[in-house]
Design a protein around this motif. Structure first.
Motif, PDB file in Angstrom:
ATOM      1  N   UNK A 150       3.858   4.662  13.039  1.00 12.83           N
ATOM      2  CA  UNK A 150       4.767   3.644  12.507  1.00 12.83           C
ATOM      3  C   UNK A 150       4.106   2.266  12.525  1.00 12.83           C
ATOM      4  N   UNK A 151       3.320   1.985  13.567  1.00 12.79           N
ATOM      5  CA  UNK A 151       2.637   0.694  13.641  1.00 12.79           C
ATOM      6  C   UNK A 151       1.561   0.580  12.558  1.00 12.79           C
ATOM      7  N   UNK A 152       0.843   1.679  12.284  1.00 11.52           N
ATOM      8  CA  UNK A 152      -0.171   1.675  11.226  1.00 11.52           C
ATOM      9  C   UNK A 152       0.486   1.449   9.871  1.00 11.52           C
ATOM     10  N   UNK A 153       1.591   2.116   9.617  1.00  7.25           N
ATOM     11  CA  UNK A 153       2.284   1.962   8.334  1.00  7.25           C
ATOM     12  C   UNK A 153       2.815   0.546   8.165  1.00  7.25           C
ATOM     13  N   UNK A 154       3.317  -0.008   9.230  1.00  5.25           N
ATOM     14  CA  UNK A 154       3.834  -1.373   9.151  1.00  5.25           C
ATOM     15  C   UNK A 154       2.709  -2.369   8.898  1.00  5.25           C
ATOM     16  N   UNK A 155       1.585  -2.202   9.596  1.00  4.49           N
ATOM     17  CA  UNK A 155       0.485  -3.154   9.447  1.00  4.49           C
ATOM     18  C   UNK A 155      -0.142  -3.079   8.056  1.00  4.49           C
ATOM     19  N   UNK A 156      -0.281  -1.862   7.514  1.00  6.21           N
ATOM     20  CA  UNK A 156      -0.985  -1.701   6.241  1.00  6.21           C
ATOM     21  C   UNK A 156      -0.055  -1.717   5.037  1.00  6.21           C
ATOM     22  N   UNK A 157       1.256  -1.542   5.259  1.00  9.82           N
ATOM     23  CA  UNK A 157       2.188  -1.435   4.154  1.00  9.82           C
ATOM     24  C   UNK A 157       2.165  -0.083   3.472  1.00  9.82           C
ATOM     25  N   UNK A 158       1.467   0.884   4.039  1.00 11.99           N
ATOM     26  CA  UNK A 158       1.361   2.220   3.447  1.00 11.99           C
ATOM     27  C   UNK A 158       2.620   3.026   3.719  1.00 11.99           C
ATOM     28  N   UNK A 166      -8.245  -4.794  11.689  1.00 12.23           N
ATOM     29  CA  UNK A 166      -6.935  -5.373  11.381  1.00 12.23           C
ATOM     30  C   UNK A 166      -6.843  -5.952   9.976  1.00 12.23           C
ATOM     31  N   UNK A 167      -7.984  -6.160   9.328  1.00 19.25           N
ATOM     32  CA  UNK A 167      -7.963  -6.729   7.979  1.00 19.25           C
ATOM     33  C   UNK A 167      -8.018  -5.676   6.879  1.00 19.25           C
ATOM     34  N   UNK A 168      -8.111  -4.407   7.255  1.00 18.34           N
ATOM     35  CA  UNK A 168      -8.281  -3.356   6.254  1.00 18.34           C
ATOM     36  C   UNK A 168      -7.000  -3.164   5.450  1.00 18.34           C
ATOM     37  N   UNK A 169      -7.141  -3.163   4.126  1.00 19.15           N
ATOM     38  CA  UNK A 169      -6.021  -2.898   3.224  1.00 19.15           C
ATOM     39  C   UNK A 169      -6.330  -1.629   2.433  1.00 19.15           C
ATOM     40  N   UNK A 170      -5.439  -0.648   2.432  1.00 19.97           N
ATOM     41  CA  UNK A 170      -5.701   0.604   1.707  1.00 19.97           C
ATOM     42  C   UNK A 170      -5.976   0.345   0.227  1.00 19.97           C
ATOM     43  N   UNK A 171      -6.928   1.086  -0.316  1.00 21.07           N
ATOM     44  CA  UNK A 171      -7.322   0.930  -1.711  1.00 21.07           C
ATOM     45  C   UNK A 171      -6.540   1.899  -2.591  1.00 21.07           C
ATOM     46  N   UNK A 172      -6.518   1.662  -3.902  1.00 20.78           N
ATOM     47  CA  UNK A 172      -5.876   2.619  -4.810  1.00 20.78           C
ATOM     48  C   UNK A 172      -6.511   4.010  -4.746  1.00 20.78           C
TER      49      UNK A 172
END
Length: 320
Positions: free
Chosen positions: A131-139, A54-60
């Motif tokens: 949709x839930x993955x995109x919302x959680x990560x902002x991707x 749940x803490x993972x943030x996509x990298x550049x």
């Protein structure tokens, strides 16, 4: 009651003969501020190491989260225990779901097998999960890796459940789709489909029995099924999607294995890959497509064209 038990046993026996052996678009959240949460995503495989952090943030370097989609009568942990940690080690945010199990009291899939439900219903589950993955990560977009039915079901999601936008591909929710032994153009189940046809000729309702026992998805993946006719009508691909389609000559579940390959349509890119072209002589079965080093390397290349693999190591005899 004994009669019903015998009928269910017969249904399971016939269904096993054809088994896949172990196998409304929502608002675009692009620009949303991701927020870690301890609440599992809907359908998330919370017991899979390397996934659903749940803490993972996509990298550049890897801006698209990767969604892993298992196959028929399997689950995320059984399918992705090798690939999920490898993707995490490569710096990806990895998410995986379990899908295709019916609600209680539904008439089909009495054995409650994961991946057994109608593929069209499973695609709706995938839509909710993405949709839930995109919302959680902002991707803005995700990449998908699908094994067996998982690849075919992902195409159903792209075409009919909002994963891709035919009129405006820039609004696609998926950037890349990597499929592993997917039943894109149907399978004969290593000619076991013939057993079912013979049983139908003598009056045994194989398709109905299989749906009752283990769900309709296996029958939907047969060569020539009405489901596949609709899915593939008008072309195999959607504009704006990059497809990597991986097959193995040793696959005895998704057969003939070349049925998995896709023809590129307008605006789509397709790479059809034999594992044995990457590593001549390597032995990779249907489930091995999710874990063997030669197949894993093709997944990593499909997700990131800049990925460089050391073929001398990947194709070494100890990996065969």
């Amino acid at each position: 009651m004994a009669c019903r038990a015998r009928s269910l046993f017969a249904a399971v026996t016939v269904a096993s003969a054809i088994a896949l052996g172990g196998g409304v678009a929502q608002a675009d959240p692009a620009g949303a501020i991701p927020g870690p949460s301890d609440v599992p995503l809907p359908g998330a495989a919370t017991d899979l190491p390397g996934a659903d952090d749940p803490s993972c943030a996509p990298s550049p370097q890897h801006p698209n989260p990767v969604v892993l989609v298992h196959g028929t009568w399997s689950n995320a942990r059984a399918t992705w225990s090798t690939l999920a940690p490898e993707l995490q080690a490569q710096g990806y945010c990895v998410f995986a779901l379990n899908y295709g199990q019916p609600a209680l009291l539904e008439p089909d899939n009495l054995l409650r097998m994961w991946g057994g439900a109608d593929i069209r219903d499973s695609a709706k589950q995938l839509a909710t999960f993405v949709d839930a993955v995109r919302e959680r990560t902002g991707a803005a977009k995700v990449d998908i890796v699908g094994h067996s039915q998982g690849g075919t079901m992902a195409r159903q999601y792209l075409k009919f459940e909002g994963g891709a936008d035919l009129l405006d591909p820039a609004r696609n929710k998926v950037d890349k789709l990597v499929t592993l032994g997917a039943t894109n153009h149907g399978t004969t189940y290593d000619e076991k489909q013939l057993i079912g046809k013979l049983a139908e000729l003598v009056g045994f309702p194989v398709q109905d029995a299989a749906a009752v026992a283990v769900g309709p998805s296996a029958v939907q993946q047969m060569v020539g099924s009405p489901f596949l006719e609709v899915l593939n009508a008008g072309g195999d691909t959607m504009p704006g999607i990059t497809y990597t389609v991986v097959a193995s000559h040793d696959d005895t579940v998704s057969t003939p294995p070349e049925n998995t390959f896709l023809a590129p349509g307008p605006g789509a890119t397709v790479s059809n890959e034999w594992v044995q072209d990457a590593c001549p002589g390597v032995a990779v079965g249907h489930m091995g497509l999710t874990s063997k080093p030669a197949a894993v390397a093709l997944v990593l290349e499909g997700l990131d064209p800049s990925y460089v693999d050391d073929r001398s190591v990947t194709c070494s005899t100890e990996n065969r």
